[in-house]
Design a protein around this motif. Structure first.
Motif, PDB file in Angstrom:
ATOM      1  N   THR A  70       0.835  -1.208   0.000  1.00 45.16           N
ATOM      2  CA  THR A  70       0.000   0.000   0.000  1.00 45.16           C
ATOM      3  C   THR A  70       0.864   1.250   0.000  1.00 45.16           C
ATOM      4  O   THR A  70       0.571   2.214  -0.719  1.00 45.16           O
ATOM      5  CB  THR A  70      -0.939   0.007   1.216  1.00 45.16           C
ATOM      6  N   THR A  71       1.935   1.240   0.780  1.00 40.35           N
ATOM      7  CA  THR A  71       2.834   2.385   0.796  1.00 40.35           C
ATOM      8  C   THR A  71       3.424   2.622  -0.587  1.00 40.35           C
ATOM      9  O   THR A  71       3.442   3.755  -1.083  1.00 40.35           O
ATOM     10  CB  THR A  71       3.969   2.164   1.814  1.00 40.35           C
ATOM     11  N   THR A 120       0.780   4.120  -2.997  1.00 38.80           N
ATOM     12  CA  THR A 120       0.483   5.539  -2.800  1.00 38.80           C
ATOM     13  C   THR A 120       1.663   6.422  -3.197  1.00 38.80           C
ATOM     14  O   THR A 120       1.463   7.528  -3.723  1.00 38.80           O
ATOM     15  CB  THR A 120       0.087   5.824  -1.339  1.00 38.80           C
ATOM     16  N   ASN A 131      -6.433  -1.357   3.480  1.00 46.90           N
ATOM     17  CA  ASN A 131      -5.526  -0.314   3.970  1.00 46.90           C
ATOM     18  C   ASN A 131      -5.552   0.912   3.064  1.00 46.90           C
ATOM     19  O   ASN A 131      -5.512   2.049   3.546  1.00 46.90           O
ATOM     20  CB  ASN A 131      -4.099  -0.862   4.066  1.00 46.90           C
ATOM     21  N   LEU A 132      -5.620   0.681   1.768  1.00 51.17           N
ATOM     22  CA  LEU A 132      -5.658   1.792   0.822  1.00 51.17           C
ATOM     23  C   LEU A 132      -6.952   2.593   0.986  1.00 51.17           C
ATOM     24  O   LEU A 132      -6.926   3.832   1.030  1.00 51.17           O
ATOM     25  CB  LEU A 132      -5.539   1.270  -0.609  1.00 51.17           C
ATOM     26  N   TRP A 183      -6.746   4.693   4.084  1.00 45.68           N
ATOM     27  CA  TRP A 183      -5.947   5.911   3.852  1.00 45.68           C
ATOM     28  C   TRP A 183      -6.783   6.953   3.113  1.00 45.68           C
ATOM     29  O   TRP A 183      -6.783   8.133   3.489  1.00 45.68           O
ATOM     30  CB  TRP A 183      -4.716   5.535   3.033  1.00 45.68           C
ATOM     31  N   ARG A 240       5.561   6.278   6.520  1.00 44.81           N
ATOM     32  CA  ARG A 240       4.542   5.783   7.448  1.00 44.81           C
ATOM     33  C   ARG A 240       3.527   6.863   7.778  1.00 44.81           C
ATOM     34  O   ARG A 240       2.324   6.602   7.892  1.00 44.81           O
ATOM     35  CB  ARG A 240       5.206   5.265   8.728  1.00 44.81           C
ATOM     36  N   GLN A 293       0.365   7.567   5.592  1.00 43.32           N
ATOM     37  CA  GLN A 293      -0.739   6.603   5.664  1.00 43.32           C
ATOM     38  C   GLN A 293      -1.801   7.026   6.679  1.00 43.32           C
ATOM     39  O   GLN A 293      -2.874   6.428   6.749  1.00 43.32           O
ATOM     40  CB  GLN A 293      -0.200   5.203   6.004  1.00 43.32           C
TER      41      GLN A 293
END
Length: 236
Positions: A17-18, A21, A44-45, A48, A191, A194
């Motif tokens: 996910t990181t 993005t 998770n996306l 965010w 981090r 997020q």
């Protein structure tokens, strides 16, 4: 023509996910329209994206859709994908039947690889899956490995040193994959975004953000360089 990139690893917590993005923000900064698809049941996306709206940090040129099963992914791609320049799919963090649908729908599959044996094994499984899809369906989906969450001390670890020969061994065994030169380091700013702060590219250009921005731009530039190089090779 729309380009579809999927971030895939068979291991949860790999940093998918990181990475999604980060690269989405870089393409959006270049005025390209981005559709991000959250295909992970953990969402998770989507979380965010919800926080970005709640905190008033909605990125320009980016939209997010949730599609956590095969039919939903196919419907989103069929209905909306052609309206965007780039589609980025955040794939499930565990081995899933969805991965075949995601891989065959993509131009490039990116696998984040942390310096750890399980992470390296997960990347190897993804490489095998991409090659199987290509062989079975006559496709040419590119696979790229991206070393991520690297620390200066971590570069001395045996697992880190094993990544390059591991990928080289698979290439020698006729698997179609590549290891990108650009690495993503372990950075607090990655981090922090997020938590609904929008994209990296929206952050105030402090020294840590500047370093991160240079890193991510280098990654996207290399992805595009490798993509165009592969297309030229196919055409030849």
């Amino acid at each position: 023509m729309t380009r579809t990139y999927a971030v895939v690893s068979n291991k949860g917590g790999a940093g998918k996910t990181t990475m999604a993005t980060l690269i989405a923000g870089e393409y959006a900064l270049a005025k390209q329209s981005i559709l991000m698809i959250d295909a992970d049941s953990r969402q998770n996306l989507a979380g965010w994206w919800k926080l970005c709206h709640k905190k008033g940090n909605v990125p320009a040129n980016i939209e997010v859709a949730i599609a956590a099963n095969q039919r939903a992914i196919e419907d989103v791609l069929r209905t909306y994908a052609q309206a965007f320049d780039v589609v980025i799919i955040d794939a499930p963090g565990v081995d899933s039947a969805l991965q075949t649908t995601i891989i065959r729908s993509s131009n490039i599959v990116l696998s984040p690889v942390q310096p750890g044996i399980k992470e390296i094994e997960a990347a190897g499984q993804t490489i095998a899956e991409v090659n199987d899809v290509n062989d079975q369906l006559g496709l040419f989906v590119l696979h790229m490995n991206v070393r991520t969450r690297i620390t200066l001390t971590g570069r001395s670890l045996e697992a880190y040193r094993y990544i390059r020969p591991f990928v080289a061994g698979l290439i020698e065994a006729n698997y179609q994959t590549m290891l990108l030169d650009t690495e993503l380091y372990e950075r607090n700013v990655y981090r922090e975004i997020q938590n609904g702060l929008g994209t990296l590219q929206m952050q105030e250009p402090t020294e840590p953000v500047r370093k991160a921005r240079l890193e991510v731009k280098a990654l996207v530039d290399e992805i595009e360089l490798r993509r165009t190089g592969a297309l030229a090779e196919i055409a030849a």
